[in-house]
Design a protein around this motif. Structure first.
Motif, PDB file in Angstrom:
ATOM      1  N   LEU A 112       1.173  -1.117  -0.186  1.00 23.02           N
ATOM      2  CA  LEU A 112      -0.092   0.307   0.029  1.00 23.02           C
ATOM      3  C   LEU A 112       0.899   1.360   0.302  1.00 23.02           C
ATOM      4  N   ALA A 113       2.181   1.119   1.515  1.00 24.08           N
ATOM      5  CA  ALA A 113       2.598   2.291   0.852  1.00 24.08           C
ATOM      6  C   ALA A 113       3.698   2.999  -0.853  1.00 24.08           C
ATOM      7  N   TRP A 119       0.224  10.408   0.996  1.00 25.44           N
ATOM      8  CA  TRP A 119      -0.180  10.367   3.138  1.00 25.44           C
ATOM      9  C   TRP A 119       0.082   9.322   3.119  1.00 25.44           C
ATOM     10  N   ALA A 120      -0.719   8.011   2.477  1.00 24.99           N
ATOM     11  CA  ALA A 120       0.303   6.721   3.408  1.00 24.99           C
ATOM     12  C   ALA A 120       1.018   6.328   3.061  1.00 24.99           C
ATOM     13  N   ASP A 121       1.538   6.536   1.760  1.00 28.02           N
ATOM     14  CA  ASP A 121       3.019   5.950   2.309  1.00 28.02           C
ATOM     15  C   ASP A 121       4.381   7.254   3.550  1.00 28.02           C
ATOM     16  N   THR A 122       3.653   8.260   3.741  1.00 26.37           N
ATOM     17  CA  THR A 122       4.332   9.280   4.810  1.00 26.37           C
ATOM     18  C   THR A 122       4.028   8.300   5.902  1.00 26.37           C
ATOM     19  N   VAL A 123       2.536   7.434   6.729  1.00 23.46           N
ATOM     20  CA  VAL A 123       2.037   7.409   7.649  1.00 23.46           C
ATOM     21  C   VAL A 123       2.640   6.169   7.625  1.00 23.46           C
ATOM     22  N   ILE A 124       2.414   4.696   7.131  1.00 27.14           N
ATOM     23  CA  ILE A 124       3.123   3.661   7.239  1.00 27.14           C
ATOM     24  C   ILE A 124       4.693   3.432   7.319  1.00 27.14           C
ATOM     25  N   LEU A 127       5.642   4.498  10.664  1.00 31.74           N
ATOM     26  CA  LEU A 127       5.738   3.761  11.401  1.00 31.74           C
ATOM     27  C   LEU A 127       6.271   2.313  11.302  1.00 31.74           C
ATOM     28  N   MET A 128       6.821   1.994   9.986  1.00 27.78           N
ATOM     29  CA  MET A 128       8.209   1.364  10.174  1.00 27.78           C
ATOM     30  C   MET A 128       9.203   1.860  10.312  1.00 27.78           C
ATOM     31  N   ASP A 129       9.607   2.879  10.614  1.00 24.98           N
ATOM     32  CA  ASP A 129      11.098   3.541  11.201  1.00 24.98           C
ATOM     33  C   ASP A 129      10.619   3.380  12.782  1.00 24.98           C
ATOM     34  N   LEU A 130       9.345   3.892  13.327  1.00 21.85           N
ATOM     35  CA  LEU A 130       9.183   3.719  14.494  1.00 21.85           C
ATOM     36  C   LEU A 130      10.064   2.737  15.124  1.00 21.85           C
TER      37      LEU A 130
END
Length: 293
Positions: A112-113, A119-124, A127-130
């Motif tokens: 999906l990202a 924005w989908a790429d940014t949010v996901i 989250l992965m970086d976190l």
């Protein structure tokens, strides 16, 4: 040359595949093996240990005999073979299920990202970086310790899968971004294919290779992590056998009974090494530019 032929053309890959197949068959046949050996992983054999020697197994090499093919544990006399083969069951089951969970989550979110972007790429992506920035082992120990009454095997699957999906998602995201900009996707879009059709029919099938490689490499990591958590006492709990748990209990006996320490350690080492070698071979076999060694 097919992928399988390219894989089997490498001697190291063929040997690793044979080891993995043997381990899987051993895990599946654990009840049959213990029945043939006339024992079980939880049965105590007091006659096989010598109380006068502090509970050391009678005989040589940790009590290896016709009744105990790999010897027995000190003090309680539980059969090492039975615990090793059932430990293989536990380790492989947890690793495969955790890998399946991480691959499913990572593939879905990474796809999906990479495909949607914005924005989908940014949010996901954030989250992965976190999740990747967390000291995962410490958080695993904390999360598992916080649920003492839960099924440890199920909890290990969930925790390992949860902390493992960002690594899968990062790879899938990068591949999806490349594929989305490919000419075959642009042609399908011009022909009127829906966004769902582009995802399912065009992009996802081309991610099979990278996902398979990541899954093959994730299994040994999960096996090693489960063994490490069990070694620290927060993984699989007795009387359920685990290689990490066996190694932990064998540490005080390594000088007097080295076989008890070496046997589960050797199984763990061979399993992780075989899966790692197989993962490298799968990557080479799926890469058309790789040269056969």
């Amino acid at each position: 040359m097919t992928v399988l032929r390219r894989l089997l053309a490498q001697r190291s890959a063929a040997l690793a595949l044979a080891v993995v197949a043997l381990l899987v068959l051993t895990a599946l046949a654990a009840p049959l093996i213990t029945w043939l050996a006339g024992t079980s992983p939880t049965a105590f054999h007091g006659e096989a240990v010598d109380p006068a020697l502090g509970g050391l197994p009678r005989g040589v090499a940790g009590g290896i005999s016709s009744g105990h093919w790999l010897g027995v544990e000190p003090v309680n006399g539980r059969d090492v073979l039975a615990r090793v083969v059932y430990g293989a069951r536990v380790s492989l089951l947890i690793a495969v299920l955790a890998t399946g969970l991480s691959v499913a989550l990572g593939t879905a979110l990474g796809l999906l990202a990479g495909f949607l972007g914005g924005w989908a790429d940014t949010v996901i992506g954030r989250l992965m970086d976190l999740l990747m920035s967390f000291p995962s082992l410490i958080f695993m120990i904390a999360l598992i310790s916080a649920a003492p009454g839960a099924d440890r095997r199920l909890l290990l699957v969930v925790v390992l899968g949860f902390f493992g999906w960002p690594y899968v998602g990062r790879i899938v995201r990068g591949q999806a971004m490349v594929l989305t900009r490919g000419e075959f996707v642009a042609a399908a879009r011009v022909l009127g294919a829906s966004r769902r059709a582009l995802l399912v029919r065009e992009v996802l099938p081309n991610l099979t290779g990278p996902v398979l490689v990541v899954a093959t490499m994730s299994i040994p990591a999960c096996i090693a992590t489960e063994a490490g958590l069990s070694f620290l006492g927060v993984g699989v709990q007795p009387p359920t056998p685990s290689w990490g748990q066996m190694i932990a209990t064998a540490v005080p006996w390594y000088a007097a009974d080295p076989a008890y320490f070496l046997i589960p350690g050797a199984f763990l080492f061979a399993t992780v090494l075989a899966f790692n070698v197989l993962g490298d071979a799968v990557r080479d076999a799926l890469d058309p530019r790789s040269q056969r060694r």
